[in-house]
Design an enzyme around this catalytic site. Structure first.
Site, PDB file in Angstrom:
ATOM      1  N   SER A 120     -17.171  12.426 -17.309  1.00  0.00           N
ATOM      2  CA  SER A 120     -18.230  11.654 -17.807  1.00  0.00           C
ATOM      3  C   SER A 120     -19.314  12.473 -18.887  1.00  0.00           C
ATOM      4  O   SER A 120     -19.931  11.902 -19.823  1.00  0.00           O
ATOM      5  CB  SER A 120     -19.227  10.889 -16.958  1.00  0.00           C
ATOM      6  OG  SER A 120     -18.248   9.958 -16.243  1.00  0.00           O
ATOM      7  N   HIS A 141     -11.762   8.390 -21.281  1.00  0.00           N
ATOM      8  CA  HIS A 141     -13.092   7.809 -20.219  1.00  0.00           C
ATOM      9  C   HIS A 141     -13.060   6.514 -19.822  1.00  0.00           C
ATOM     10  O   HIS A 141     -13.275   5.543 -20.668  1.00  0.00           O
ATOM     11  CB  HIS A 141     -14.390   8.071 -21.062  1.00  0.00           C
ATOM     12  CG  HIS A 141     -15.587   8.015 -20.252  1.00  0.00           C
ATOM     13  ND1 HIS A 141     -16.735   7.425 -20.571  1.00  0.00           N
ATOM     14  CD2 HIS A 141     -15.825   8.485 -18.760  1.00  0.00           C
ATOM     15  CE1 HIS A 141     -17.623   7.485 -19.671  1.00  0.00           C
ATOM     16  NE2 HIS A 141     -17.167   8.023 -18.667  1.00  0.00           N
ATOM     17  N   ASN A 191     -22.563   5.775 -22.786  1.00  0.00           N
ATOM     18  CA  ASN A 191     -23.546   6.409 -21.961  1.00  0.00           C
ATOM     19  C   ASN A 191     -24.654   7.059 -22.908  1.00  0.00           C
ATOM     20  O   ASN A 191     -25.712   6.992 -22.679  1.00  0.00           O
ATOM     21  CB  ASN A 191     -23.068   7.361 -21.267  1.00  0.00           C
ATOM     22  CG  ASN A 191     -22.438   6.833 -20.001  1.00  0.00           C
ATOM     23  OD1 ASN A 191     -22.536   5.721 -19.413  1.00  0.00           O
ATOM     24  ND2 ASN A 191     -21.475   7.629 -19.494  1.00  0.00           N
TER      25      ASN A 191
HETATM   26  N1  LIG Z   1     -17.538   6.922 -10.769  1.00  0.00           N
HETATM   27  C1  LIG Z   1     -17.834   6.499 -11.944  1.00  0.00           C
HETATM   28  O1  LIG Z   1     -18.375   5.347 -12.431  1.00  0.00           O
HETATM   29  C2  LIG Z   1     -17.035   7.273 -13.078  1.00  0.00           C
HETATM   30  C3  LIG Z   1     -17.042   6.406 -14.255  1.00  0.00           C
HETATM   31  C4  LIG Z   1     -16.257   7.340 -15.423  1.00  0.00           C
HETATM   32  C5  LIG Z   1     -15.754   8.439 -15.327  1.00  0.00           C
HETATM   33  N2  LIG Z   1     -16.184   9.137 -14.058  1.00  0.00           N
HETATM   34  C6  LIG Z   1     -15.585  10.497 -13.916  1.00  0.00           C
HETATM   35  O2  LIG Z   1     -14.105  10.544 -13.266  1.00  0.00           O
HETATM   36  C7  LIG Z   1     -13.895  11.708 -12.273  1.00  0.00           C
HETATM   37  C8  LIG Z   1     -14.092  11.331 -10.945  1.00  0.00           C
HETATM   38  O3  LIG Z   1     -15.217  10.535 -10.260  1.00  0.00           O
HETATM   39  P1  LIG Z   1     -15.104   9.560  -8.816  1.00  0.00           P
HETATM   40  O4  LIG Z   1     -16.093   8.834  -9.139  1.00  0.00           O
HETATM   41  O5  LIG Z   1     -13.440   9.024  -8.994  1.00  0.00           O
HETATM   42  O6  LIG Z   1     -15.179  10.776  -7.867  1.00  0.00           O
HETATM   43  P2  LIG Z   1     -14.689  10.449  -6.168  1.00  0.00           P
HETATM   44  O7  LIG Z   1     -15.486  11.578  -5.575  1.00  0.00           O
HETATM   45  O8  LIG Z   1     -14.523   9.193  -6.046  1.00  0.00           O
HETATM   46  O9  LIG Z   1     -13.203  11.351  -6.513  1.00  0.00           O
HETATM   47  C9  LIG Z   1     -12.778  12.720  -6.816  1.00  0.00           C
HETATM   48  C10 LIG Z   1     -11.536  12.936  -6.020  1.00  0.00           C
HETATM   49  O10 LIG Z   1     -11.113  14.317  -6.643  1.00  0.00           O
HETATM   50  C11 LIG Z   1     -10.482  14.790  -5.537  1.00  0.00           C
HETATM   51  N3  LIG Z   1     -10.370  16.380  -5.860  1.00  0.00           N
HETATM   52  C12 LIG Z   1     -11.547  17.513  -5.367  1.00  0.00           C
HETATM   53  N4  LIG Z   1     -10.772  18.409  -5.928  1.00  0.00           N
HETATM   54  C13 LIG Z   1      -9.441  18.162  -6.379  1.00  0.00           C
HETATM   55  C14 LIG Z   1      -8.453  19.267  -6.842  1.00  0.00           C
HETATM   56  N5  LIG Z   1      -8.492  20.554  -6.882  1.00  0.00           N
HETATM   57  N6  LIG Z   1      -7.139  18.467  -7.018  1.00  0.00           N
HETATM   58  C15 LIG Z   1      -7.031  17.241  -6.878  1.00  0.00           C
HETATM   59  N7  LIG Z   1      -8.088  16.535  -6.463  1.00  0.00           N
HETATM   60  C16 LIG Z   1      -9.265  16.942  -6.287  1.00  0.00           C
HETATM   61  C17 LIG Z   1     -11.401  14.550  -4.301  1.00  0.00           C
HETATM   62  O11 LIG Z   1     -10.606  14.935  -3.190  1.00  0.00           O
HETATM   63  C18 LIG Z   1     -11.765  13.001  -4.585  1.00  0.00           C
HETATM   64  O12 LIG Z   1     -10.990  12.205  -3.973  1.00  0.00           O
HETATM   65  C19 LIG Z   1     -15.338  12.550 -12.564  1.00  0.00           C
HETATM   66  O13 LIG Z   1     -15.120  13.617 -13.575  1.00  0.00           O
HETATM   67  C20 LIG Z   1     -16.342  11.476 -12.946  1.00  0.00           C
HETATM   68  O14 LIG Z   1     -17.199  11.931 -13.849  1.00  0.00           O
HETATM   69  C21 LIG Z   1     -16.655   8.622 -12.886  1.00  0.00           C
END
Ligand SMILES: NC(=O)c1ccc[n+]([C@@H]2O[C@H](COP(=O)([O-])OP(=O)(O)OC[C@H]3O[C@@H](n4cnc5c(N)ncnc54)[C@H](O)[C@@H]3O)[C@@H](O)[C@H]2O)c1
Length: 283
Positions: A120, A141, A191
Site C-alpha cells: 500500500s 494494489h 489513497n
Molecule cells: N489490509 C488491507 O486493507 C490492505 C489493502 C491493500 C493492500 N494491503 C497490503 O497487502 C499486504 C498484506 O497485508 P494484509 O492486510 O494481508 O496483512 P496480514 O497481516 O493479514 O497478512 C500478512 C501475511 O504475510 C505473512 N508473511 C510474513 N512474512 C512472510 C514471508 N517471509 N513469506 C511469506 N509470508 C510472510 C504473514 O504470516 C501473514 O500471514 C501489505 O503489503 C499491505 O500493505 C493491505
C-alpha cells in the site's frame, strides 16, 4: 511474454487469501506461500468460508465453489513458486521483509515470470531495483475485501515495461476486476485522494464546524459516499491513518499533507477506532 496460467501468492493473510480466492474463482491455479503452517491453514479456511457464503447467496454454484477450492494449494516452501507465471507478494507491510522475499522469489521463480507487490505504501520503483527483472515488476494494489472490491491499481515503477502492464491489465480483467494504471508515487491514486479527504474531515471536526455525525452525514448524503469519512477512519484505524499522512507529509515535503492535530491526539490517547472500541465514535 508467457500466458498467466498459474499464480503464486506470498502471504496467506487478509489480502493474500483474498487474491488467491479471486484467482481460483477465475479458473487460475494458485499456490499460497506463507512462513508458518497455521497462517496457511487460516488462509485456506478463510477462502473456504468466503466461497461458502457466496454459494449460499447464490452468487456461485456448489460446483464452482468446489472447483475454486480445488485450485488452491498452500505451502511453506518457496520452491512451489517455480511454476508460477505471475507471483504476487502480499506479505506483511515492511520494507526489509519485502526486499528479502523478493530476493527469494528471484532465486526461485521462472526467469520470465512477472512479479507484483500488493504493497500500500512502499515505492514500486525502489522494490523493482532489487528484483531480477525490473521491467517485469509492478505494483498490483488490490482492495479489501478482495472478492468484493472491483478495483485493482496497477502501479508502474520507473522500470516497468509496457508489455508487463498489458499482460497484467488483461489478467486483472480476467479476474473480473477493473484495473487502473498509475505511475509510482506515494499513496498511488486512491489513497492519495482518500486519506487527505479523511484528514480534512478531522480538521473540520477539530475546528468545531459540525459534529462527527453531521460531517459524516454531509459526505454520505451530499456526495453519495456509502460511509462518512470519520466512520471510515475508525474502520481503517487512526494509527494507520496517521502513519499514511506522515508518509505523505515527508515524501511530498508539502505542508498540505500535515496530519490534523486532533488525529495525533486521538492516537496518543489510544483511541484508534473500531479496534479499540473508541475513535470518533464509540463501539
Ligand atoms: N489490509 C488491507 O486493507 C490492505 C489493502 C491493500 C493492500 N494491503 C497490503 O497487502 C499486504 C498484506 O497485508 P494484509 O492486510 O494481508 O496483512 P496480514 O497481516 O493479514 O497478512 C500478512 C501475511 O504475510 C505473512 N508473511 C510474513 N512474512 C512472510 C514471508 N517471509 N513469506 C511469506 N509470508 C510472510 C504473514 O504470516 C501473514 O500471514 C501489505 O503489503 C499491505 O500493505 C493491505
Amino acid at each position: 511474454m508467457q500466458a498467466i496460467e498459474r499464480v503464486g501468492v506470498i502471504g496467506a493473510g487478509t489480502m493474500g487469501n483474498g487474491i488467491a480466492q479471486a484467482c481460483a474463482t477465475a479458473g487460475v491455479d494458485v499456490v499460497m506461500v506463507d512462513v508458518a503452517q497455521p497462517a496457511l491453514d487460516r488462509g485456506v479456511a478463510a477462502i473456504g468460508a468466503s466461497l461458502e457464503r457466496l454459494q449460499k447467496k447464490d452468487k456461485i454454484t456448489a460446483d464452482a465453489r468446489d472447483a475454486a477450492l480445488a485450485r488452491v494449494t498452500a505451502s511453506t516452501d518457496y520452491a512451489t513458486l517455480s511454476r508460477a507465471n505471475l507471483v504476487i507478494e502480499a506479505a506483511t507491510e515492511n520494507l526489509e521483509l519485502k526486499l528479502m522475499i523478493l530476493k527469494d522469489v528471484a532465486a526461485r521463480a521462472m526467469p520470465d515470470a512477472i512479479v507484483a507487490s500488493n504493497t500500500s505504501s512502499i515505492s514500486i520503483t525502489a522494490l523493482a531495483a532489487v528484483v531480477r527483472n525490473p521491467a517485469q515488476f509492478l505494483g498490483m494494489h488490490f482492495f479489501n475485501p478482495v472478492p468484493m472490491m472491483a478495483l485493482v491499481e496497477l502501479i508502474r515503477g520507473l522500470q516497468t515495461s509496457d508489455a508487463t502492464i498489458d499482460a497484467v491489465r488483461a489478467f486483472a480483467q480476467r479476474l473480473g476486476k477493473t484495473p487502473i494504471v498509475v505511475r509510482n508515487s506515494p499513496g498511488f491514486v486512491v489513497n492519495r485522494i482518500l486519506c487527505p479527504m479523511i484528514n480534512e474531515a478531522i480538521f473540520a471536526l477539530q475546528e468545531g464546524l459540525a459534529s462527527a455525525e453531521d460531517i459524516d452525514n454531509g459526505m454520505r448524503l451530499g456526495c453519495n459516499h456509502p460511509i462518512g469519512p470519520l466512520a471510515l477512519a475508525d474502520m481503517i484505524g487512526l494509527d494507520v491513518m496517521l502513519a499514511v499522512m506522515n508518509v505523505f507529509y515527508s515524501d511530498f515535503n508539502d505542508p498540505k499533507y500535515r496530519p490534523a492535530p486532533l488525529l495525533k491526539e486521538m492516537v496518543a490517547a489510544g483511541y484508534l477506532g473500531r479496534k479499540t472500541k473508541r475513535g470518533f465514535y464509540h463501539y
